[in-house]
Scaffold this motif. Sequence first.
Motif, PDB file in Angstrom:
ATOM      1  N   MET A 273      -4.416   6.393  -0.277  1.00  0.00           N
ATOM      2  CA  MET A 273      -3.123   6.349  -0.985  1.00  0.00           C
ATOM      3  C   MET A 273      -3.036   7.509  -1.974  1.00  0.00           C
ATOM      4  O   MET A 273      -3.906   7.684  -2.821  1.00  0.00           O
ATOM      5  CB  MET A 273      -2.991   5.001  -1.704  1.00  0.00           C
ATOM      6  CG  MET A 273      -2.869   3.825  -0.751  1.00  0.00           C
ATOM      7  SD  MET A 273      -3.087   2.182  -1.541  1.00  0.00           S
ATOM      8  CE  MET A 273      -4.880   2.135  -1.738  1.00  0.00           C
TER       9      MET A 273
ATOM     10  N   SER B  67       0.824  -1.211   0.000  1.00  0.00           N
ATOM     11  CA  SER B  67       0.000   0.000   0.000  1.00  0.00           C
ATOM     12  C   SER B  67       0.858   1.262   0.000  1.00  0.00           C
ATOM     13  O   SER B  67       0.508   2.266  -0.627  1.00  0.00           O
ATOM     14  CB  SER B  67      -0.946  -0.008   1.203  1.00  0.00           C
ATOM     15  OG  SER B  67      -0.283   0.292   2.413  1.00  0.00           O
TER      16      SER B  67
ATOM     17  N   VAL C 120      -0.058   2.842   8.965  1.00  0.00           N
ATOM     18  CA  VAL C 120      -0.819   1.788   8.302  1.00  0.00           C
ATOM     19  C   VAL C 120      -0.695   0.519   9.143  1.00  0.00           C
ATOM     20  O   VAL C 120       0.407   0.054   9.429  1.00  0.00           O
ATOM     21  CB  VAL C 120      -0.303   1.530   6.872  1.00  0.00           C
ATOM     22  CG1 VAL C 120      -1.130   0.436   6.203  1.00  0.00           C
ATOM     23  CG2 VAL C 120      -0.340   2.822   6.048  1.00  0.00           C
TER      24      VAL C 120
ATOM     25  N   ARG D 156      -6.893   1.463   3.566  1.00  0.00           N
ATOM     26  CA  ARG D 156      -6.368   2.790   3.269  1.00  0.00           C
ATOM     27  C   ARG D 156      -7.524   3.744   2.973  1.00  0.00           C
ATOM     28  O   ARG D 156      -7.851   4.026   1.831  1.00  0.00           O
ATOM     29  CB  ARG D 156      -5.399   2.721   2.094  1.00  0.00           C
ATOM     30  CG  ARG D 156      -4.167   1.856   2.332  1.00  0.00           C
ATOM     31  CD  ARG D 156      -3.296   2.378   3.476  1.00  0.00           C
ATOM     32  NE  ARG D 156      -2.881   3.736   3.278  1.00  0.00           N
ATOM     33  CZ  ARG D 156      -1.702   4.101   2.754  1.00  0.00           C
ATOM     34  NH1 ARG D 156      -0.820   3.179   2.398  1.00  0.00           N
ATOM     35  NH2 ARG D 156      -1.398   5.373   2.612  1.00  0.00           N
TER      36      ARG D 156
END
Length: 413
Positions: free
Chosen positions: A306, A245, A314, A281
């Motif tokens: 993102m 990510s 995260v 995210r």
Amino acid sequence: MTGTEAMGRLLGDLLEYAHMTAVEELPALLESHAAAAGLGRARLFVADLREQGLRELTGRGPDAGEGGERFSVEGSLPGRAFRETRVLAGHGGGAGHRRQWVPVLDGTERLGVLRVDVPDGSPDADALAERLASLTGLLLVSKRPFSDSYARLVRTRPMGVAAEMQWKLMPPTAFANDRAVVAARMEPAYEVAGDAYDYAVAHDTLHLAVFDAMGHDSAAGLTANLAVAACRAQRRQDTDLVTVSQRIEEILIEQFGHSRYVTGVLADLDTRTGTLTWVNRGHHPPVLIRGGRWTTTLRSPPAHPMGTDLGLRVTLCREQLEPGDRLLFYTDGITEARDRDGRPFGLARFTDFVVRRHADARPVPEMLRRLMQAVLDHHSGRLDDDATVLFLEWKGNARNPALRPADGAPAGG
């Protein structure tokens, strides 16, 4: 010639001739080889993009469907064979023959149906028709990527540029093996732009992801495409989910600065043990359905979308699934579709629909087809935002005696 010999000869000859065959030539190829094996009037009908109708592939005209028959997926016998993915007997067939409607599949992805007349009194004819339909599915999938005729045949309206990119990028809408079932749907099918889903198998790991890029235009499509490509590139290097990510975010910023962003959920399922790991995210949390009725959301500490580079931590989250558990990954277009009075479709209605269709024991792709139709109907047939759902069912692992069926509500994230 025995039935087994006839089957082997039919499939072998069809494979040999199909190597140099385009989509437009498949109808004649199927009919001639089926007739040589004693099967009559073989006709192939393929589903449109939204799975609302079935069109005959004739091989004639710009869309290879000129002069062919059409059937609705709802309210017709071939449509029922398609919906239920089972062989159904139909009217016709002529003297000494029975008409069969046989689903045409690529794995568990529904492609259409094959109409074929099988001779009475032949114990191997039904099996031969089913094998012919199976091979037809493989041939169709191998030919359609480079066929504009097929693309025209399965579309009922013009497609936008962003949607062209998205559908080319997506994996098949359904997959299953002995441990897991995956299915997905995207709407509006001809104008989808910023949504994307992805899944892939690597040994005992099933990778899943859903993305929602800012906006509803070609730029959103490019952003989602870049996110999916970056995700695939990283996971194929065995990168952990948190780093995947983060790398997606870095690539988005390299390309767009801070002008574009993507929300998403990236997950890995160990199909042996049922251990699910995921990162969120800035996206809606996945919904877990257990025992066919208990539902909860898989919560996680907040992390930024993102591309925004807000510096939030995260977190890698874990959940132990139980055999029969179902997971729903979705974008906001599903729950926020509003009717004429401004009332949203809502999360409760979304999950209740899946629970009720689970109780009806409908095939998963059919359940999602009906779900999307319900969302479209709620929004008077046209969505203002992309709506995507990615469905996962973990069947369990019969080789692991420590796992047992669920008997209670899920613990949540």
